[in-house]
Design a protein around this motif. Structure first.
Motif, PDB file in Angstrom:
ATOM      1  N   SER A  25       0.827  -1.198   0.000  1.00 23.58           N
ATOM      2  CA  SER A  25       0.000   0.000   0.000  1.00 23.58           C
ATOM      3  C   SER A  25       0.867   1.257   0.000  1.00 23.58           C
ATOM      4  O   SER A  25       0.620   2.206  -0.765  1.00 23.58           O
ATOM      5  N   ALA A  26       1.904   1.262   0.831  1.00 21.60           N
ATOM      6  CA  ALA A  26       2.798   2.428   0.892  1.00 21.60           C
ATOM      7  C   ALA A  26       3.444   2.668  -0.467  1.00 21.60           C
ATOM      8  O   ALA A  26       3.578   3.810  -0.915  1.00 21.60           O
ATOM      9  N   ARG A  27       3.810   1.591  -1.142  1.00 24.57           N
ATOM     10  CA  ARG A  27       4.431   1.723  -2.472  1.00 24.57           C
ATOM     11  C   ARG A  27       3.442   2.334  -3.473  1.00 24.57           C
ATOM     12  O   ARG A  27       3.802   3.196  -4.274  1.00 24.57           O
ATOM     13  N   MET A  28       2.195   1.855  -3.428  1.00 25.12           N
ATOM     14  CA  MET A  28       1.169   2.402  -4.325  1.00 25.12           C
ATOM     15  C   MET A  28       1.002   3.904  -4.057  1.00 25.12           C
ATOM     16  O   MET A  28       0.876   4.707  -4.974  1.00 25.12           O
ATOM     17  N   CYS A  29       0.962   4.262  -2.771  1.00 24.78           N
ATOM     18  CA  CYS A  29       0.745   5.667  -2.399  1.00 24.78           C
ATOM     19  C   CYS A  29       1.942   6.530  -2.783  1.00 24.78           C
ATOM     20  O   CYS A  29       1.773   7.677  -3.203  1.00 24.78           O
ATOM     21  N   ILE A  30       3.141   5.971  -2.682  1.00 22.30           N
ATOM     22  CA  ILE A  30       4.328   6.719  -3.130  1.00 22.30           C
ATOM     23  C   ILE A  30       4.213   6.987  -4.631  1.00 22.30           C
ATOM     24  O   ILE A  30       4.447   8.102  -5.099  1.00 22.30           O
ATOM     25  N   ALA A  31       3.797   5.961  -5.384  1.00 16.00           N
ATOM     26  CA  ALA A  31       3.641   6.129  -6.836  1.00 16.00           C
ATOM     27  C   ALA A  31       2.575   7.177  -7.150  1.00 16.00           C
ATOM     28  O   ALA A  31       2.702   7.945  -8.105  1.00 16.00           O
ATOM     29  N   ALA A  32       1.529   7.216  -6.351  1.00 20.69           N
ATOM     30  CA  ALA A  32       0.418   8.143  -6.597  1.00 20.69           C
ATOM     31  C   ALA A  32       0.746   9.578  -6.174  1.00 20.69           C
ATOM     32  O   ALA A  32      -0.045  10.490  -6.406  1.00 20.69           O
ATOM     33  N   LEU A  75      -7.549   4.216  -3.333  1.00 20.39           N
ATOM     34  CA  LEU A  75      -8.642   3.488  -2.686  1.00 20.39           C
ATOM     35  C   LEU A  75      -8.413   1.992  -2.830  1.00 20.39           C
ATOM     36  O   LEU A  75      -7.976   1.530  -3.891  1.00 20.39           O
ATOM     37  N   GLU A  76      -8.724   1.239  -1.809  1.00 23.28           N
ATOM     38  CA  GLU A  76      -8.529  -0.219  -1.846  1.00 23.28           C
ATOM     39  C   GLU A  76      -9.864  -0.895  -2.150  1.00 23.28           C
ATOM     40  O   GLU A  76     -10.834  -0.705  -1.429  1.00 23.28           O
ATOM     41  N   PHE A  77      -9.885  -1.653  -3.238  1.00 19.94           N
ATOM     42  CA  PHE A  77     -11.113  -2.266  -3.768  1.00 19.94           C
ATOM     43  C   PHE A  77     -10.995  -3.788  -3.835  1.00 19.94           C
ATOM     44  O   PHE A  77     -11.644  -4.401  -4.697  1.00 19.94           O
ATOM     45  N   GLY A  78     -10.181  -4.428  -3.011  1.00 19.57           N
ATOM     46  CA  GLY A  78      -9.740  -5.785  -3.342  1.00 19.57           C
ATOM     47  C   GLY A  78     -10.547  -6.968  -2.823  1.00 19.57           C
ATOM     48  O   GLY A  78     -10.198  -8.112  -3.102  1.00 19.57           O
ATOM     49  N   LEU A  79     -11.608  -6.736  -2.056  1.00 20.92           N
ATOM     50  CA  LEU A  79     -12.243  -7.850  -1.345  1.00 20.92           C
ATOM     51  C   LEU A  79     -12.571  -9.050  -2.233  1.00 20.92           C
ATOM     52  O   LEU A  79     -12.363 -10.195  -1.844  1.00 20.92           O
ATOM     53  N   ARG A  80     -13.068  -8.808  -3.440  1.00 19.39           N
ATOM     54  CA  ARG A  80     -13.517  -9.928  -4.292  1.00 19.39           C
ATOM     55  C   ARG A  80     -12.386 -10.847  -4.735  1.00 19.39           C
ATOM     56  O   ARG A  80     -12.634 -11.961  -5.183  1.00 19.39           O
ATOM     57  N   ARG A  81     -11.159 -10.353  -4.671  1.00 19.00           N
ATOM     58  CA  ARG A  81     -10.026 -11.177  -5.102  1.00 19.00           C
ATOM     59  C   ARG A  81      -9.095 -11.515  -3.951  1.00 19.00           C
ATOM     60  O   ARG A  81      -8.027 -12.071  -4.145  1.00 19.00           O
ATOM     61  N   ASN A  94      -8.451  -0.945 -12.748  1.00 17.45           N
ATOM     62  CA  ASN A  94      -8.212  -2.009 -13.736  1.00 17.45           C
ATOM     63  C   ASN A  94      -6.803  -2.538 -13.603  1.00 17.45           C
ATOM     64  O   ASN A  94      -5.907  -2.141 -14.351  1.00 17.45           O
ATOM     65  N   ASP A  95      -6.639  -3.437 -12.664  1.00 14.03           N
ATOM     66  CA  ASP A  95      -5.359  -4.136 -12.499  1.00 14.03           C
ATOM     67  C   ASP A  95      -4.168  -3.206 -12.331  1.00 14.03           C
ATOM     68  O   ASP A  95      -3.098  -3.449 -12.879  1.00 14.03           O
ATOM     69  N   LEU A  96      -4.351  -2.163 -11.553  1.00 13.68           N
ATOM     70  CA  LEU A  96      -3.254  -1.215 -11.326  1.00 13.68           C
ATOM     71  C   LEU A  96      -2.280  -1.747 -10.275  1.00 13.68           C
ATOM     72  O   LEU A  96      -2.644  -2.530  -9.408  1.00 13.68           O
ATOM     73  N   ASP A  97      -1.052  -1.296 -10.388  1.00 12.34           N
ATOM     74  CA  ASP A  97      -0.088  -1.468  -9.297  1.00 12.34           C
ATOM     75  C   ASP A  97       0.854  -0.270  -9.313  1.00 12.34           C
ATOM     76  O   ASP A  97       0.653   0.665 -10.108  1.00 12.34           O
ATOM     77  N   GLU A  98       1.874  -0.269  -8.450  1.00 12.96           N
ATOM     78  CA  GLU A  98       2.736   0.910  -8.339  1.00 12.96           C
ATOM     79  C   GLU A  98       3.457   1.204  -9.649  1.00 12.96           C
ATOM     80  O   GLU A  98       3.699   2.376  -9.986  1.00 12.96           O
ATOM     81  N   HIS A  99       3.790   0.169 -10.404  1.00 14.32           N
ATOM     82  CA  HIS A  99       4.545   0.383 -11.642  1.00 14.32           C
ATOM     83  C   HIS A  99       3.650   0.990 -12.721  1.00 14.32           C
ATOM     84  O   HIS A  99       4.084   1.859 -13.480  1.00 14.32           O
ATOM     85  N   ILE A 100       2.390   0.524 -12.781  1.00 10.60           N
ATOM     86  CA  ILE A 100       1.462   1.076 -13.777  1.00 10.60           C
ATOM     87  C   ILE A 100       1.109   2.523 -13.407  1.00 10.60           C
ATOM     88  O   ILE A 100       1.018   3.387 -14.269  1.00 10.60           O
ATOM     89  N   ILE A 101       0.942   2.783 -12.111  1.00  9.47           N
ATOM     90  CA  ILE A 101       0.671   4.168 -11.697  1.00  9.47           C
ATOM     91  C   ILE A 101       1.823   5.066 -12.144  1.00  9.47           C
ATOM     92  O   ILE A 101       1.624   6.124 -12.747  1.00  9.47           O
ATOM     93  N   LEU A 145      -3.143  -5.085  -4.889  1.00  8.74           N
ATOM     94  CA  LEU A 145      -2.846  -4.551  -3.558  1.00  8.74           C
ATOM     95  C   LEU A 145      -3.110  -5.605  -2.481  1.00  8.74           C
ATOM     96  O   LEU A 145      -2.232  -5.889  -1.668  1.00  8.74           O
ATOM     97  N   VAL A 146      -4.286  -6.201  -2.498  1.00 11.32           N
ATOM     98  CA  VAL A 146      -4.653  -7.048  -1.353  1.00 11.32           C
ATOM     99  C   VAL A 146      -4.000  -8.427  -1.360  1.00 11.32           C
ATOM    100  O   VAL A 146      -4.027  -9.119  -0.342  1.00 11.32           O
ATOM    101  N   THR A 147      -3.409  -8.832  -2.486  1.00 14.05           N
ATOM    102  CA  THR A 147      -2.723 -10.126  -2.519  1.00 14.05           C
ATOM    103  C   THR A 147      -1.204  -9.965  -2.493  1.00 14.05           C
ATOM    104  O   THR A 147      -0.492 -10.964  -2.386  1.00 14.05           O
ATOM    105  N   GLY A 148      -0.719  -8.718  -2.640  1.00  7.65           N
ATOM    106  CA  GLY A 148       0.725  -8.538  -2.779  1.00  7.65           C
ATOM    107  C   GLY A 148       1.198  -8.780  -4.198  1.00  7.65           C
ATOM    108  O   GLY A 148       2.290  -8.395  -4.571  1.00  7.65           O
TER     109      GLY A 148
END
Lengths: 488, 488
Positions: B153-160, B166-172, B302-309, B328-331
């Motif tokens: 999460s910290a990595r995603m936020c640094i990229a952003a 926002l974390e949307f991961g429950l279904r996966r 849509n399948d974002l991560d820190e690198h795509i951001i 995010l929620v699976t690492g």
């Protein structure tokens, strides 16, 4: 069985995405509480670049739905949520409506342990749009994860070629029931036991375990440690031999194994947890055999997966039991199955209005309909699956068409043996399904894997099993896409 | 707060590997119930090939330990387990002993939200060998997963770069509390909200959500769908615009946004969930700005991560809010933090006998001692960490030595500002720690990240932050290794 609400000491009705509740509110405000819809839950690609998937998680889903209701506590929480103008997000009357809501959907699903393929609905939900929407997220959460892990487990077991695979993953699992549900799914996929004692208790799975490096380290010498363990648990001796020096460890195990024999017990085996497992297992086998321990198991662990098992087998590693943790319970190279849940139809007056979601990528366009899957068999091997609309079942010859490539078609004679995979689970919210026990589910998975040609089971470029839309359904889908794109 | 036993409606004492219980039995049978030991919980590599890790999960650990006890039901289950000769695995008197056992360990830990590095003990456990062993697996389960996700999460936020994630991961997510714990850890790591309503309720995290594709599909046209939604929830309007055609969707959102304005409400924004997010967000921004919606957010998912951001930022994508689920929620690229729990010392009579576990790989050799971590700061940036044995604290100048390369050393003047990271949590089983609330933990994580030089935060080949063993400890470890290898 304690699986969801009975395992958790709390209501799980809020275990969903907020947008499911805001949409429910939207339907309620729009006077559409009675609006009916059909949703199909499916995935688009087999995990792990493999050729198959094992359906898993249905018993959790049943448990979840059987206990689905909003408590006063849930309602009180929802009443605290606010919109961007600071006003409450939900009207009180809607929250009352949620509180009074009784689960009354029709659910059909493919039984756990069944081999399934991309595009096939694993679960089909029919009934009020609102309820269908509210349960989307938990159904995906449960089915995605357990199907992923059951499939990973099956792959590990295929690599182990009939040898025992033990699941040891709790310490690296994603959360507490990331561990519990993984133990369950791994057993269904073919593992013989777990180290997870609570999973053993809750799910009736065999449990295994002996000692760790810390046991050896807490005695002055490894030999002292093995002796003390053998005295304490003579009927459960698998000695971990790599705390200091593996070959010396095997020799110490043999010494204590002989002492055990003198007492009328049997050393079950040794475990290797580091180093060159191929080389060390061959050396250990020699030492054990020479000492008369031909029956002693050699358990190996240390970041194993199906590919490493394959490689060790090719190197003639003398491993007889495979202990797998992290890479099994997390899915490792693919930690999520990308299952989705899409509307297939919405009822307008008394007829079903079929729906597709468009996308520039063909694979992301959903299939319309109240879907069922028919599987055809020749010589006890499955040969093709047909997805069709139950309201418009096929007539005469079955033509199936690849949804991603309209030129790939197959005609299947009606007379070929077949069965329909989705079975009724709930009717108007009442459970109508006889839930098999976990051992029956595991056996079912083994039988199902035996219906697959070996080319589908292999890890590298597996054969793509033919799954097509029944021609009438394919044509309907094409028509709906063209219409939405204003091309007809 | 309901986190472990109070969230689960069942005892979690059996949430451990069977070998912890067989070892406990072994110690009991060997008359070593009073034997004392120290365990250190640490990891060996930062996840995601990154330069740092955020410690997370301690509140769960506290909750788990505060409720740790074997119920009669647990005991009854253990009594059913059998050894390889068919006889019970455990004597009744041992099961009685377990049932009477009261948690009484000393626990020290690094507070949640703290930046931590490989080799550093995140949790230190002192007390009976048996209890220390029994809690190993759940502690690893909790800390490994939550630290992994807080870090992601910290990595995603640094990229952003300060924009909302926002974390949307429950279904996966991996299981029910794979989702819940992930939502908690993601918030601590820097996310601003979650879609997971139960996580919102249980953990006091802000929740967000509006509508899905299915909302649009259940109306005749997209415009009808947006209008109906706006009427129902005028104070919560983020329109999902890509069900059929994204640009047309933006135009429809603008139409309804104008209507909302006339009613005295404000369209919060739009969401893009497919297609070329860089191109589409730029087009959408133009259309929105031209129509006077300069304030409307553009949410992308849509399948974002820190690198795509990162990549989207480089392409000047006009995205202001990032919705992240699966990755995010699976690492995703690393679904487990490989934390381990090793014995540092065992008490012999009245002195501590220091312990190491050998391995051919230096990184897998454990550190002996009752470990503490001292962090040194210059100009409010942390500059090095020293791992030392609390029983033998450093005297005078501090020399730290890289445990993996004895030639890498650093002298640190005593006068440099520093603090010790491990704090007392339990003393003889009594909680002595004031648990911060989740918002304080999240703030702590933000402050901690600000103590890191930017070279440590970057994703590609980050600077390796200096962590060393205090010289006395290093020398002791070397001596123990040499002795075990019979080299001295």
């Amino acid at each position: 069985m304690k699986l969801t609400q009975n395992l958790y000491g709390t209501s799980l009705a809020l275990l969903t995405d907020l947008y499911q509740i805001t949409m429910a509110y939207g339907y309620w405000k729009s006077g559409l509480t009675e609006k009916q819809a059909v949703f199909n839950l499916f995935f688009r690609r087999n995990p792990f670049q493999g050729g198959f998937t094992i359906a898993c998680g249905l018993e959790y889903v049943i448990d979840f739905l059987s206990n689905f209701r909003f408590t006063q506590d849930d309602i009180d929480y929802l009443a605290t949520l606010k919109g961007n103008n600071g006003a409450p997000l939900f009207e009180k009357a809607f929250l009352e409506y949620l509180k009074e809501m009784k689960f009354d959907l029709d659910i059909e699903a493919i039984p756990e342990g069944t081999v399934v393929f991309p595009q096939e609905p694993l679960v089909r939900v029919k009934g009020s749009l609102i309820q269908g929407q509210l349960i989307e997220t938990p159904l995906l959460n449960i089915i995605n994860f357990q199907s992923l892990i059951a499939t990973k487990s099956a792959r590990m077991c295929i690599a182990a070629k009939g040898e025992s695979v033990l699941e040891f993953g709790l310490r690296r699992a994603q959360g507490i029931d990331g561990g519990l549900a993984a133990s369950r799914a791994a057993y269904i996929g073919g593992c013989t036991a777990t180290s997870n004692v609570l999973a053993g208790k809750l799910f009736d799975i065999p449990v295994r375990g002996t000692h760790a490096h810390s046991w050896v380290m807490s005695f002055d010498t490894e030999l002292d440690a093995f002796k003390a363990y053998a005295k304490a648990m003579p009927n459960n001796c698998v000695f971990l031999v790599d705390t200091y020096d593996t070959i010396e460890g095997v020799k110490n195990a043999i010494k204590v194994g002989k002492w055990l024999g003198e007492q009328g017990f049997k050393m079950a085996g040794i475990r290797l947890d580091s180093g060159d497992l191929a080389y060390l297992s061959i050396q250990a086998r020699k030492l054990l055999d020479e000492a008369g321990f031909q029956d002693a198991a050699i358990v190996a662990s240390n970041d194993l997966d199906e590919h490493i098992i394959n490689s060790l087998k090719q190197q003639d590693a003398q491993i007889t039991v495979w202990g797998i943790g992290t890479k099994l319970v997390t899915g490792n190279d693919q930690p999520a199955l990308g299952g989705v849940y899409k509307i297939g139809a919405v009822k307008e007056n008394d007829h079903w209005d079929y729906k597709v979601k468009l996308s520039e990528q063909a694979i992301k366009i959903s299939n319309p309909g109240i879907l069922q899957v028919r599987r055809f068999y020749t010589d006890n091997l499955c040969m093709a699956d047909m997805i069709f609309d139950e309201e418009n079942p096929p007539q005469g010859i079955n033509t199936i068409i690849d949804p991603l490539d309209g030129t790939r078609r197959k005609n299947i004679d009606e007379s070929i043996a077949h069965k329909d995979l989705l079975q009724p689970i709930f009717k108007k919210g009442q459970l109508v399904y006889q839930i098999p026990n976990i051992h029956q589910i595991r056996e079912n998975a083994q039988k199902e894997l035996n219906t697959l040609h070996s080319s589908i089971l292999r890890f590298t470029n597996p054969h793509q099993y033919p799954v097509g839309l029944e021609k009438g359904l394919y044509d309907l889908k094409t028509h709906l896409i063209m219409k939405l794109r204003h091309l007809e």
